[in-house]
Write a protein that holds these residues in place. Structure first.
Motif, short mmCIF file in Angstrom:
data_model
loop_
_atom_site.label_atom_id
_atom_site.label_comp_id
_atom_site.label_asym_id
_atom_site.label_seq_id
_atom_site.Cartn_x
_atom_site.Cartn_y
_atom_site.Cartn_z
N THR A 235 -8.68 -2.18 1.48
CA THR A 235 -9.83 -3.02 2.18
C THR A 235 -9.39 -4.20 3.06
O THR A 235 -9.76 -4.48 4.12
CB THR A 235 -10.85 -3.23 0.93
OG1 THR A 235 -11.30 -2.00 0.07
CG2 THR A 235 -12.20 -4.17 1.76
N ARG B 148 0.84 -1.27 0.01
CA ARG B 148 -0.12 0.02 0.17
C ARG B 148 0.82 1.43 0.14
O ARG B 148 0.60 2.28 -0.84
CB ARG B 148 -0.89 -0.21 1.18
CG ARG B 148 -1.68 1.25 1.41
CD ARG B 148 -2.76 1.07 2.65
NE ARG B 148 -3.51 2.10 2.93
CZ ARG B 148 -3.34 2.98 4.03
NH1 ARG B 148 -2.12 2.85 4.61
NH2 ARG B 148 -4.18 3.86 4.02
N GLU C 10 1.17 6.95 -6.72
CA GLU C 10 0.09 7.83 -6.90
C GLU C 10 0.46 9.48 -6.77
O GLU C 10 -0.08 10.23 -7.40
CB GLU C 10 -1.04 7.53 -5.72
CG GLU C 10 -2.29 8.41 -6.14
CD GLU C 10 -3.36 7.99 -5.19
OE1 GLU C 10 -4.56 8.14 -5.51
OE2 GLU C 10 -3.27 7.50 -4.01
N ASP D 190 -2.53 0.09 -10.08
CA ASP D 190 -3.86 0.14 -10.52
C ASP D 190 -4.58 0.78 -9.20
O ASP D 190 -4.63 0.08 -8.21
CB ASP D 190 -4.10 -1.42 -10.74
CG ASP D 190 -5.63 -1.44 -11.18
OD1 ASP D 190 -6.28 -0.79 -11.33
OD2 ASP D 190 -5.67 -2.65 -11.48
N PRO D 191 -5.30 1.68 -9.52
CA PRO D 191 -6.17 2.19 -8.50
C PRO D 191 -7.09 1.51 -7.98
O PRO D 191 -7.33 1.42 -6.50
CB PRO D 191 -6.96 3.32 -9.14
CG PRO D 191 -5.91 3.90 -10.30
CD PRO D 191 -5.50 2.49 -10.77
N ARG D 192 -7.58 0.35 -8.46
CA ARG D 192 -8.61 -0.63 -8.00
C ARG D 192 -7.75 -1.64 -7.02
O ARG D 192 -8.03 -1.98 -6.12
CB ARG D 192 -9.43 -1.31 -9.39
CG ARG D 192 -10.13 -2.58 -8.68
CD ARG D 192 -10.74 -3.11 -10.06
NE ARG D 192 -11.78 -2.10 -10.60
CZ ARG D 192 -12.40 -2.40 -11.58
NH1 ARG D 192 -12.65 -3.58 -11.99
NH2 ARG D 192 -13.37 -1.63 -12.12
N ALA D 193 -6.35 -1.91 -7.64
CA ALA D 193 -5.55 -2.78 -6.69
C ALA D 193 -5.48 -2.17 -5.57
O ALA D 193 -5.36 -2.89 -4.49
CB ALA D 193 -4.40 -3.23 -7.43
N GLU E 203 -7.24 0.08 -4.10
CA GLU E 203 -8.59 -0.05 -3.22
C GLU E 203 -8.75 -1.21 -2.37
O GLU E 203 -9.03 -1.54 -1.49
CB GLU E 203 -9.63 0.44 -3.93
CG GLU E 203 -10.91 0.55 -3.44
CD GLU E 203 -11.90 1.08 -4.26
OE1 GLU E 203 -13.25 0.93 -3.87
OE2 GLU E 203 -11.85 1.44 -5.46
N ASP E 204 -8.43 -2.42 -3.39
CA ASP E 204 -8.83 -3.59 -2.79
C ASP E 204 -7.58 -4.04 -1.48
O ASP E 204 -8.21 -4.59 -0.64
CB ASP E 204 -8.23 -4.80 -3.82
CG ASP E 204 -9.65 -4.56 -5.00
OD1 ASP E 204 -10.58 -3.91 -4.68
OD2 ASP E 204 -9.29 -5.38 -5.97
#
Length: 552
Positions: free
Chosen positions: A300, A213, A220, A291-294, A296-297
């Motif tokens: 989480t 992270r 980012e 990957d922004p989705r990665a 986020e996952d």
């Protein structure tokens, strides 16, 4: 063995230094001479009450120092466990100080020690048997160990069986308590196990996710800056294209002046460096891509792990182990009475093994008790206790009293008159009888060991003649295996001594003092003659003293 006793300012004793040797040592003196003071001083060194009344009038403090032979290994280990260093082969020194204004201090080998420690080690050093002694042989708590030593009773198997039985009972009790608790918490337990199984945490996962992270968050942050740099360097309007255009122009005019040639060389170097910068930027862009989705996952998952750890009050890395533990608890709960039944069977087997081992110990004790009763009975008649009977009681105690030593209570009892019921020694024996019973017991138990020094205080009180001779003979026999100190009024006993100390009181008109001195053969003859005849020593008394000394 007691080797020396130093006394300073105790009651009537101003200063006294005594040496002791092996065998039978007798202490004599007129009534009131201060024999009890000597024993009080020894008792003080062995942890007795530090009463300021023991301090000689006018003195600031009383000091008693007792010296013993180097301690045995078990005693040395006990002292070491209490912070007292013991040098191998060095004597054991015990010093007790009592202040006139109250308070006392104790030292073992010149190291501070508590009176409690002195009382703990005292029974291993000295046994004192007096008219009102409630320790040693008179204390029922020690009778079982004495009987076991006499009968060479082996309690090792019973001890191991007892340990196994207690462990089995503890395991059963723990299982029952766990099942009872788990049954109350079944709903919570099922929910927690379900949550953890769904989450499926792994050791080290939280740290790995946190690192990943952090890397993506850094990527980012620099993404916009990398895009701006690309705009400045790449494309037809970028800095690198402009440098290349400038280089082509300089190539046409570089020959016109040396400075233009130098400028061309500098621009060529800039182009080369810019190319290298472009390659490095490309490499960094690849490494920092995300990957922004990665992201986020991963965030989480990380937050779920940390929330679950807070819920169960453990570290995230411990969640996997917690999941296994809760699952095992639920499995044991679901196993229910099946597991309990198995543990109950183990307890039953262990109990049977202990029962068998304890029964063997009890049989050995009863056989030893019979032999001890005979041995003591053989001593009683000569000690003018021919009407008395001695009995060693071996009785089973309730289950709460069972231990690694078996399930028996052992107590020595006597009956002093025909037809009288048996009772504990201290309940029915008079002072003189009690001392003689103790002597009979000690002679019967002579091979069982015990303290290296024994003290008998007026064991011959109220007897004389043949009984006193029998007492003297048994004391001498007992002194063959241990150091024996006897305070006596009996010339028959005194004549048996290997060493003879005379306790006497003196006064200068204002101060009264008690002193002790070793007697040589002539002085010893005079003292025994005095004990025979009283204040006026006759030739007949001296002759009788000679006969006693010759036959001793």
């Amino acid at each position: 063995m007691l080797t020396a006793l130093s006394i300073r300012d105790v009651v009537l004793i101003e200063a006294l230094d005594l040496d002791f040797g092996p065998g039978l040592g007798v202490l004599t003196g007129e009534t009131g001479a201060g024999k009890s003071i000597l024993l009080d001083a020894l008792g003080l060194a062995l942890g007795g009450r530090g009463d300021s009344g023991l301090v000689r009038h006018g003195a600031a403090q009383a000091v008693v120092t007792a010296s013993f032979e180097p301690p045995a290994a078990d005693l040395a280990a006990l002292l070491d466990g209490n912070g007292v260093e013991v040098e191998p082969g060095e004597p054991l020194l015990i010093r007790r100080i009592v202040k006139a204004d109250g308070g006392s201090r104790a030292f073992v080998n010149n190291q501070p020690a508590s009176a409690t420690l002195l009382r703990e080690i005292a029974p291993r050093l000295v046994e004192i048997h007096g008219q009102h002694d409630d320790r040693g042989l008179l204390n029922p708590r020690g009778h079982r160990a004495l009987l076991d030593a006499f009968g060479r009773v082996d309690i090792a198997d019973a001890g191991r069986a007892w340990s196994a039985y207690r462990e089995a009972e503890s395991a059963l009790a723990a299982a029952r308590a766990e099942i009872e608790t788990a049954a109350r918490d079944r709903e919570w337990l099922e929910h927690a196990v379900g949550e953890l199984r769904t989450l499926a945490p792994e050791p080290g996962e939280e740290e790995a996710l946190a690192d990943k992270r952090r890397s993506m968050q850094r990527a980012e942050k620099v993404a916009d800056d990398l895009a701006a740099i690309d705009a400045h360097l790449e494309g037809s309007d970028g800095g690198l294209a402009k440098l290349r255009q400038a280089a082509r122009v300089l190539e046409r005019v570089a020959a016109d002046h040396p400075a233009l040639a130098e400028a061309l060389a500098a621009v060529d170097r800039a182009v080369t460096e810019a190319d290298a910068a472009e390659d490095s930027l490309r490499e960094a862009r690849t490494a920092l891509s995300y990957d922004p989705r990665a992201l986020e996952d991963d965030e989480t998952r990380l937050f779920e792990l940390r929330a679950m750890a807070r819920k169960h009050r453990v570290q995230p890395d411990d969640l996997a182990a917690l999941a296994d533990d809760l699952a095992a608890r639920l499995e044991r709960l679901e196993a229910g009475e099946g597991g309990i039944a198995k543990l109950q069977a183990t307890v039953k087997t262990a109990h049977a093994a202990y029962d068998a081992a304890a029964a063997i110990v009890s049989d050995q004790r009863r056989a030893a008790a019979t032999r001890l009763d005979v041995a003591v009975a053989n001593e009683l008649a000569s000690l003018k206790l021919d009407a008395a009977r001695f009995k060693t009681v071996v009785a089973e105690v309730a289950a709460e009293g069972w231990s690694a030593a078996g399930r028996d209570r052992v107590e020595f009892e006597i009956s002093t008159n025909p037809g009288a019921p048996f009772a504990p020694l201290t309940k029915i024996a008079s002072g003189g009888e009690l001392s003689r019973f103790i002597l009979a017991l000690k002679v019967a138990l002579a091979e069982t060991g015990g303290a290296a020094t024994m003290v008998f205080d007026e064991i011959d009180r109220g007897v004389g003649g043949a009984v006193a001779s029998a007492i003297g003979e048994r004391l001498a026999r007992l002194a063959e295996s241990t150091q024996l100190l006897v305070v006596t009024h009996s010339p028959q006993v005194a004549a048996r001594g290997a060493a003879h100390l005379l306790i006497a009181k003196s006064s200068d008109g204002t101060v009264t003092r008690t002193g002790v001195r070793h007697l040589d053969e002539d002085d010893r003859r005079e003292e025994i003659a005095r004990m025979l005849s009283g204040a006026t020593i006759t030739d007949e008394a001296r002759a009788q003293a000679d006969r006693l000394l010759e036959t001793a």
